[in-house]
Design a protein around this motif. Structure first.
Motif, PDB file in Angstrom:
ATOM      1  N   ALA A   1       0.825  -1.203   0.000  1.00  0.00           N
ATOM      2  CA  ALA A   1       0.000   0.000   0.000  1.00  0.00           C
ATOM      3  C   ALA A   1       0.863   1.259   0.000  1.00  0.00           C
ATOM      4  O   ALA A   1       0.396   2.340  -0.340  1.00  0.00           O
ATOM      5  CB  ALA A   1      -0.921   0.005   1.215  1.00  0.00           C
ATOM      6  N   PHE A   2       2.123   1.126   0.378  1.00  0.00           N
ATOM      7  CA  PHE A   2       3.074   2.231   0.352  1.00  0.00           C
ATOM      8  C   PHE A   2       3.348   2.688  -1.080  1.00  0.00           C
ATOM      9  O   PHE A   2       3.707   3.842  -1.326  1.00  0.00           O
ATOM     10  CB  PHE A   2       4.367   1.762   1.016  1.00  0.00           C
ATOM     11  CG  PHE A   2       5.457   2.791   1.104  1.00  0.00           C
ATOM     12  CD1 PHE A   2       6.422   2.891   0.108  1.00  0.00           C
ATOM     13  CD2 PHE A   2       5.529   3.654   2.177  1.00  0.00           C
ATOM     14  CE1 PHE A   2       7.434   3.828   0.176  1.00  0.00           C
ATOM     15  CE2 PHE A   2       6.538   4.596   2.275  1.00  0.00           C
ATOM     16  CZ  PHE A   2       7.492   4.693   1.258  1.00  0.00           C
ATOM     17  N   SER A   3       3.175   1.806  -2.041  1.00  0.00           N
ATOM     18  CA  SER A   3       3.535   2.060  -3.432  1.00  0.00           C
ATOM     19  C   SER A   3       2.514   2.951  -4.127  1.00  0.00           C
ATOM     20  O   SER A   3       1.321   2.642  -4.156  1.00  0.00           O
ATOM     21  CB  SER A   3       3.645   0.732  -4.189  1.00  0.00           C
ATOM     22  OG  SER A   3       3.534   0.897  -5.582  1.00  0.00           O
ATOM     23  N   HIS A   4       2.997   4.067  -4.721  1.00  0.00           N
ATOM     24  CA  HIS A   4       2.106   4.963  -5.475  1.00  0.00           C
ATOM     25  C   HIS A   4       1.376   4.205  -6.574  1.00  0.00           C
ATOM     26  O   HIS A   4       0.164   4.321  -6.738  1.00  0.00           O
ATOM     27  CB  HIS A   4       2.906   6.087  -6.152  1.00  0.00           C
ATOM     28  CG  HIS A   4       3.846   6.822  -5.269  1.00  0.00           C
ATOM     29  ND1 HIS A   4       5.091   7.212  -5.686  1.00  0.00           N
ATOM     30  CD2 HIS A   4       3.715   7.264  -4.001  1.00  0.00           C
ATOM     31  CE1 HIS A   4       5.704   7.861  -4.721  1.00  0.00           C
ATOM     32  NE2 HIS A   4       4.896   7.897  -3.685  1.00  0.00           N
ATOM     33  N   ALA A   5       2.142   3.462  -7.363  1.00  0.00           N
ATOM     34  CA  ALA A   5       1.578   2.802  -8.528  1.00  0.00           C
ATOM     35  C   ALA A   5       0.575   1.723  -8.134  1.00  0.00           C
ATOM     36  O   ALA A   5      -0.429   1.514  -8.818  1.00  0.00           O
ATOM     37  CB  ALA A   5       2.692   2.204  -9.380  1.00  0.00           C
ATOM     38  N   THR A   6       0.839   1.037  -7.032  1.00  0.00           N
ATOM     39  CA  THR A   6      -0.088   0.017  -6.566  1.00  0.00           C
ATOM     40  C   THR A   6      -1.405   0.645  -6.133  1.00  0.00           C
ATOM     41  O   THR A   6      -2.490   0.162  -6.482  1.00  0.00           O
ATOM     42  CB  THR A   6       0.529  -0.775  -5.403  1.00  0.00           C
ATOM     43  OG1 THR A   6       1.738  -1.403  -5.839  1.00  0.00           O
ATOM     44  CG2 THR A   6      -0.430  -1.835  -4.888  1.00  0.00           C
ATOM     45  N   THR A   7      -1.327   1.729  -5.378  1.00  0.00           N
ATOM     46  CA  THR A   7      -2.537   2.412  -4.928  1.00  0.00           C
ATOM     47  C   THR A   7      -3.296   3.004  -6.108  1.00  0.00           C
ATOM     48  O   THR A   7      -4.531   2.985  -6.141  1.00  0.00           O
ATOM     49  CB  THR A   7      -2.193   3.511  -3.914  1.00  0.00           C
ATOM     50  OG1 THR A   7      -1.545   2.924  -2.784  1.00  0.00           O
ATOM     51  CG2 THR A   7      -3.448   4.236  -3.440  1.00  0.00           C
ATOM     52  N   LYS A   8      -2.583   3.515  -7.079  1.00  0.00           N
ATOM     53  CA  LYS A   8      -3.236   4.072  -8.270  1.00  0.00           C
ATOM     54  C   LYS A   8      -4.042   2.992  -8.989  1.00  0.00           C
ATOM     55  O   LYS A   8      -5.186   3.220  -9.388  1.00  0.00           O
ATOM     56  CB  LYS A   8      -2.180   4.666  -9.192  1.00  0.00           C
ATOM     57  CG  LYS A   8      -2.739   5.378 -10.412  1.00  0.00           C
ATOM     58  CD  LYS A   8      -1.657   6.165 -11.138  1.00  0.00           C
ATOM     59  CE  LYS A   8      -0.604   5.284 -11.731  1.00  0.00           C
ATOM     60  NZ  LYS A   8       0.380   6.050 -12.541  1.00  0.00           N
TER      61      LYS A   8
END
Length: 248
Positions: free
Chosen positions: A34-41
């Protein structure tokens, strides 16, 4: 293709995925912290479209979020009906048409190459520490250690990307980016009366920072006058759905 049959970075899956609508998106799993920008996007698009999915953070897996037999080493990765697809750009190129969302390649390129790089370079130790605590449950008592460590690591990664990848990573100004976004809005949202690709991509990028109360995001939103847009996006995709209490 890679030994496990999934696509290398920048390469379209072969055979083609054939995603023509949401009915093709079955048994969806998003891998990546969840820390990852791309994952959350990526999760933001799925939440908005109402596509059921499971999120696997795989914080302790090596490599993160990737099948054991895969030679791909980045996040996010998506599994659809048992097939792994790599590279967030490739994923979105195939996913957005299936969701009925038109992709704006120019803005996506700015978010990926400019905004992401800028945040890596401009976030303070406080920004990183708050993000880690709020999104992946890092111990708050360790903020004094986590923040500086992440700041050094992310800055080093950004400098490396600018110097060596040749993909177009560049340092910009986060407030100037937000003001450009505001000027190009077509109404309540960038896409008009309803959120479009650019709204969801930008909001998905910012979501972790907004959830964490990171100063860089708060200042960016305030200086660009984007508070009404953020409030509207939170109603469309609540932060609580992206960051449930179970992971805090």
């Amino acid at each position: 293709m890679l030994p496990d049959g999934s696509n290398p970075e920048g390469v379209a899956p072969n055979p083609p995925l054939g995603w023509t609508g949401k009915t093709d998106l079955k048994d969806v799993i998003v891998h990546g912290p969840a820390f990852s920008h791309a994952t959350t996007k990526l999760r933001t698009f799925l939440e908005y479209a109402g596509v059921p999915f499971r999120h696997e953070q795989h914080l302790k897996a090596k490599p993160q979020g990737i099948k054991p037999n895969s030679s791909y080493r980045k996040v996010p990765v998506i599994d659809v009906a048992g097939r792994q697809v790599n590279d967030s750009w490739i994923i979105l190129q195939n996913l957005l048409p299936a969701l009925g969302i038109e992709m704006d390649a120019a803005w996506e390129e700015r978010i990926v190459m400019e905004l992401d790089t800028t945040f890596k370079l401009h976030c303070t130790s406080t920004d990183w520490a708050r993000l880690a605590v709020a999104t992946v449950g890092a111990p708050s008592v360790m903020k004094w250690l986590i923040g500086p460590m992440l700041a050094r690591m992310e800055c080093k990664q950004a400098r490396h990307n600018i110097a060596t990848t040749g993909l177009g990573h560049r340092e910009g100004d986060e407030i100037a980016f937000a003001r450009d976004f505001k000027r190009s809005m077509q109404g309540k949202f960038h896409g008009g009366t309803e959120p479009g690709h650019v709204d969801l991509s930008f909001y998905g990028f910012l979501a972790g920072y907004l959830h964490a109360g990171s100063p860089i995001a708060a200042n960016m939103v305030k200086q660009a006058g984007l508070e009404p847009w953020v409030s509207a996006m939170k109603k469309v995709v609540p932060l609580e759905t992206l960051f449930p209490k179970t992971i805090k």
